[in-house]
Design a protein around this motif. Structure first.
Motif, PDB file in Angstrom:
ATOM      1  N   TYR A  71       0.718  -1.281   0.001  1.00 38.17           N
ATOM      2  CA  TYR A  71      -0.107   0.065   0.042  1.00 38.17           C
ATOM      3  C   TYR A  71       0.888   1.134   0.020  1.00 38.17           C
ATOM      4  O   TYR A  71       2.000   1.375   0.845  1.00 38.17           O
ATOM      5  CB  TYR A  71      -0.938  -0.014   1.299  1.00 38.17           C
ATOM      6  N   ALA A  72       0.636   2.214  -0.938  1.00 39.12           N
ATOM      7  CA  ALA A  72       1.211   3.402  -0.985  1.00 39.12           C
ATOM      8  C   ALA A  72       0.133   4.360  -1.164  1.00 39.12           C
ATOM      9  O   ALA A  72      -0.527   4.332  -1.948  1.00 39.12           O
ATOM     10  CB  ALA A  72       2.305   3.617  -2.065  1.00 39.12           C
ATOM     11  N   ARG A  73       0.055   5.670  -0.125  1.00 35.37           N
ATOM     12  CA  ARG A  73      -0.786   6.767  -0.510  1.00 35.37           C
ATOM     13  C   ARG A  73      -0.477   7.632  -1.433  1.00 35.37           C
ATOM     14  O   ARG A  73      -1.108   7.903  -2.315  1.00 35.37           O
ATOM     15  CB  ARG A  73      -0.822   7.377   0.852  1.00 35.37           C
ATOM     16  N   GLU A  74       1.057   7.475  -1.949  1.00 37.10           N
ATOM     17  CA  GLU A  74       1.283   8.218  -3.228  1.00 37.10           C
ATOM     18  C   GLU A  74       2.389   7.329  -3.790  1.00 37.10           C
ATOM     19  O   GLU A  74       3.438   7.366  -3.214  1.00 37.10           O
ATOM     20  CB  GLU A  74       1.580   9.660  -2.793  1.00 37.10           C
ATOM     21  N   LEU A  75       2.056   6.688  -4.719  1.00 34.26           N
ATOM     22  CA  LEU A  75       3.132   5.932  -5.399  1.00 34.26           C
ATOM     23  C   LEU A  75       3.832   6.644  -6.532  1.00 34.26           C
ATOM     24  O   LEU A  75       3.098   7.239  -7.635  1.00 34.26           O
ATOM     25  CB  LEU A  75       2.438   4.620  -5.931  1.00 34.26           C
ATOM     26  N   HIS A  76       5.029   6.554  -6.491  1.00 32.86           N
ATOM     27  CA  HIS A  76       6.175   7.148  -7.777  1.00 32.86           C
ATOM     28  C   HIS A  76       6.976   5.951  -7.800  1.00 32.86           C
ATOM     29  O   HIS A  76       8.474   6.126  -7.649  1.00 32.86           O
ATOM     30  CB  HIS A  76       6.528   8.437  -7.633  1.00 32.86           C
ATOM     31  N   GLY A  77       6.779   4.629  -8.422  1.00 30.97           N
ATOM     32  CA  GLY A  77       7.433   3.720  -8.462  1.00 30.97           C
ATOM     33  C   GLY A  77       6.745   2.519  -8.952  1.00 30.97           C
ATOM     34  O   GLY A  77       5.638   2.389  -9.590  1.00 30.97           O
ATOM     35  N   VAL A  78       7.222   1.294  -8.317  1.00 31.36           N
ATOM     36  CA  VAL A  78       6.458   0.053  -8.677  1.00 31.36           C
ATOM     37  C   VAL A  78       6.019  -0.720  -7.499  1.00 31.36           C
ATOM     38  O   VAL A  78       6.955  -0.985  -6.519  1.00 31.36           O
ATOM     39  CB  VAL A  78       7.300  -0.822  -9.802  1.00 31.36           C
ATOM     40  N   GLN A  79       4.915  -1.592  -7.414  1.00 32.98           N
ATOM     41  CA  GLN A  79       4.668  -2.526  -6.552  1.00 32.98           C
ATOM     42  C   GLN A  79       4.571  -3.813  -7.047  1.00 32.98           C
ATOM     43  O   GLN A  79       3.928  -3.982  -7.992  1.00 32.98           O
ATOM     44  CB  GLN A  79       3.362  -2.083  -5.501  1.00 32.98           C
ATOM     45  N   VAL A  80       5.022  -4.818  -6.283  1.00 34.16           N
ATOM     46  CA  VAL A  80       5.000  -6.188  -6.917  1.00 34.16           C
ATOM     47  C   VAL A  80       4.278  -7.265  -5.695  1.00 34.16           C
ATOM     48  O   VAL A  80       5.374  -7.202  -4.729  1.00 34.16           O
ATOM     49  CB  VAL A  80       6.300  -7.149  -7.301  1.00 34.16           C
ATOM     50  N   GLY A  81       3.357  -7.675  -5.910  1.00 32.45           N
ATOM     51  CA  GLY A  81       2.699  -8.720  -4.822  1.00 32.45           C
ATOM     52  C   GLY A  81       1.397  -9.132  -5.410  1.00 32.45           C
ATOM     53  O   GLY A  81       0.830  -8.914  -6.372  1.00 32.45           O
ATOM     54  N   LEU A  82       0.806  -9.898  -4.209  1.00 37.94           N
ATOM     55  CA  LEU A  82      -0.739 -10.281  -4.471  1.00 37.94           C
ATOM     56  C   LEU A  82      -1.720  -9.102  -4.532  1.00 37.94           C
ATOM     57  O   LEU A  82      -2.645  -9.131  -5.510  1.00 37.94           O
ATOM     58  CB  LEU A  82      -1.110 -11.204  -3.581  1.00 37.94           C
ATOM     59  N   VAL A  83      -1.559  -8.181  -3.808  1.00 41.98           N
ATOM     60  CA  VAL A  83      -2.445  -7.009  -3.844  1.00 41.98           C
ATOM     61  C   VAL A  83      -1.473  -5.592  -3.577  1.00 41.98           C
ATOM     62  O   VAL A  83      -0.787  -5.797  -2.878  1.00 41.98           O
ATOM     63  CB  VAL A  83      -3.719  -7.054  -2.719  1.00 41.98           C
ATOM     64  N   ASN A  84      -1.885  -4.951  -4.651  1.00 39.31           N
ATOM     65  CA  ASN A  84      -0.947  -3.624  -4.525  1.00 39.31           C
ATOM     66  C   ASN A  84      -1.969  -2.710  -4.889  1.00 39.31           C
ATOM     67  O   ASN A  84      -2.854  -2.449  -5.833  1.00 39.31           O
ATOM     68  CB  ASN A  84      -0.061  -3.851  -6.098  1.00 39.31           C
ATOM     69  N   ILE A  85      -1.877  -1.772  -3.835  1.00 41.43           N
ATOM     70  CA  ILE A  85      -2.665  -0.365  -3.751  1.00 41.43           C
ATOM     71  C   ILE A  85      -1.918   0.996  -3.939  1.00 41.43           C
ATOM     72  O   ILE A  85      -0.820   1.232  -3.106  1.00 41.43           O
ATOM     73  CB  ILE A  85      -3.317  -0.489  -2.536  1.00 41.43           C
ATOM     74  N   ALA A  86      -2.264   1.487  -5.012  1.00 40.82           N
ATOM     75  CA  ALA A  86      -1.650   2.973  -5.081  1.00 40.82           C
ATOM     76  C   ALA A  86      -2.608   4.026  -5.007  1.00 40.82           C
ATOM     77  O   ALA A  86      -3.594   3.989  -5.741  1.00 40.82           O
ATOM     78  CB  ALA A  86      -0.920   3.012  -6.435  1.00 40.82           C
ATOM     79  N   GLY A  87      -2.770   4.842  -3.908  1.00 44.02           N
ATOM     80  CA  GLY A  87      -3.701   5.864  -3.617  1.00 44.02           C
ATOM     81  C   GLY A  87      -3.873   6.861  -4.564  1.00 44.02           C
ATOM     82  O   GLY A  87      -4.790   7.419  -4.690  1.00 44.02           O
ATOM     83  N   ASN A  88      -2.912   7.191  -5.294  1.00 47.01           N
ATOM     84  CA  ASN A  88      -2.767   8.220  -6.317  1.00 47.01           C
ATOM     85  C   ASN A  88      -2.940   7.694  -7.658  1.00 47.01           C
ATOM     86  O   ASN A  88      -3.270   8.569  -8.597  1.00 47.01           O
ATOM     87  CB  ASN A  88      -1.370   8.962  -6.166  1.00 47.01           C
ATOM     88  N   ASN A  89      -3.288   6.384  -7.897  1.00 45.21           N
ATOM     89  CA  ASN A  89      -3.736   5.871  -9.222  1.00 45.21           C
ATOM     90  C   ASN A  89      -5.381   6.143  -9.274  1.00 45.21           C
ATOM     91  O   ASN A  89      -6.054   6.001  -8.372  1.00 45.21           O
ATOM     92  CB  ASN A  89      -3.673   4.525  -9.598  1.00 45.21           C
ATOM     93  N   ARG A  90      -5.843   6.060 -10.360  1.00 43.47           N
ATOM     94  CA  ARG A  90      -7.149   6.232 -10.777  1.00 43.47           C
ATOM     95  C   ARG A  90      -7.985   5.126 -11.080  1.00 43.47           C
ATOM     96  O   ARG A  90      -7.239   4.173 -11.869  1.00 43.47           O
ATOM     97  CB  ARG A  90      -7.616   7.410 -11.655  1.00 43.47           C
ATOM     98  N   GLY A  91      -9.335   4.741 -10.741  1.00 39.44           N
ATOM     99  CA  GLY A  91     -10.126   3.760 -11.377  1.00 39.44           C
ATOM    100  C   GLY A  91      -9.605   2.629 -10.993  1.00 39.44           C
ATOM    101  O   GLY A  91      -9.135   2.204  -9.685  1.00 39.44           O
ATOM    102  N   LEU A  92      -9.546   1.564 -11.974  1.00 37.22           N
ATOM    103  CA  LEU A  92      -9.128  -0.086 -11.548  1.00 37.22           C
ATOM    104  C   LEU A  92      -7.663   0.222 -11.487  1.00 37.22           C
ATOM    105  O   LEU A  92      -7.163  -0.993 -10.863  1.00 37.22           O
ATOM    106  CB  LEU A  92      -9.497  -0.584 -12.819  1.00 37.22           C
TER     107      LEU A  92
END
Length: 104
Positions: A71-92
């Protein structure tokens, strides 16, 4: 610097390598290895590589997080895992399996 502990390691500011069952801080830069939990407090910043079962960045993440749940409130990079949450991405793109990214 280097922070190694059996149970937990944390400080307001961490630089370099931090390794413990759980790691936390406000301003973290470098490599974090925390098999259970890694957290950056609200309004904090993380830059580097984090490997943990649960990476919770309540601030800005710059770099790569690898874990079961990221989980990142504001992501500027990459997440790799089963569930990845980026608060600053939109929609799906806010919650994605396997990989999530936000690159400016």
């Amino acid at each position: 610097g280097l922070a190694v502990a059996g149970l937990g390691a944390g400080a307001s500011r961490l630089r370099g390598l931090a390794a413990a069952l759980a790691v936390g801080g406000r301003d973290v830069e470098g490599v974090v290895v925390a098999p259970a939990h890694f957290t950056v407090v609200e309004q904090g910043r993380f830059a580097g590589l984090a490997v943990s079962a649960f990476n919770r960045i309540d601030g800005v993440q710059q770099g790569l997080a690898v874990g079961l749940v990221n989980y990142a409130r504001e992501l500027h990079g990459v997440q790799v895992g089963l569930v990845n949450i980026a608060g600053n991405n939109r929609g799906l793109a806010r919650v994605l399996p396997l990989v999530n990214a936000h690159v400016d």
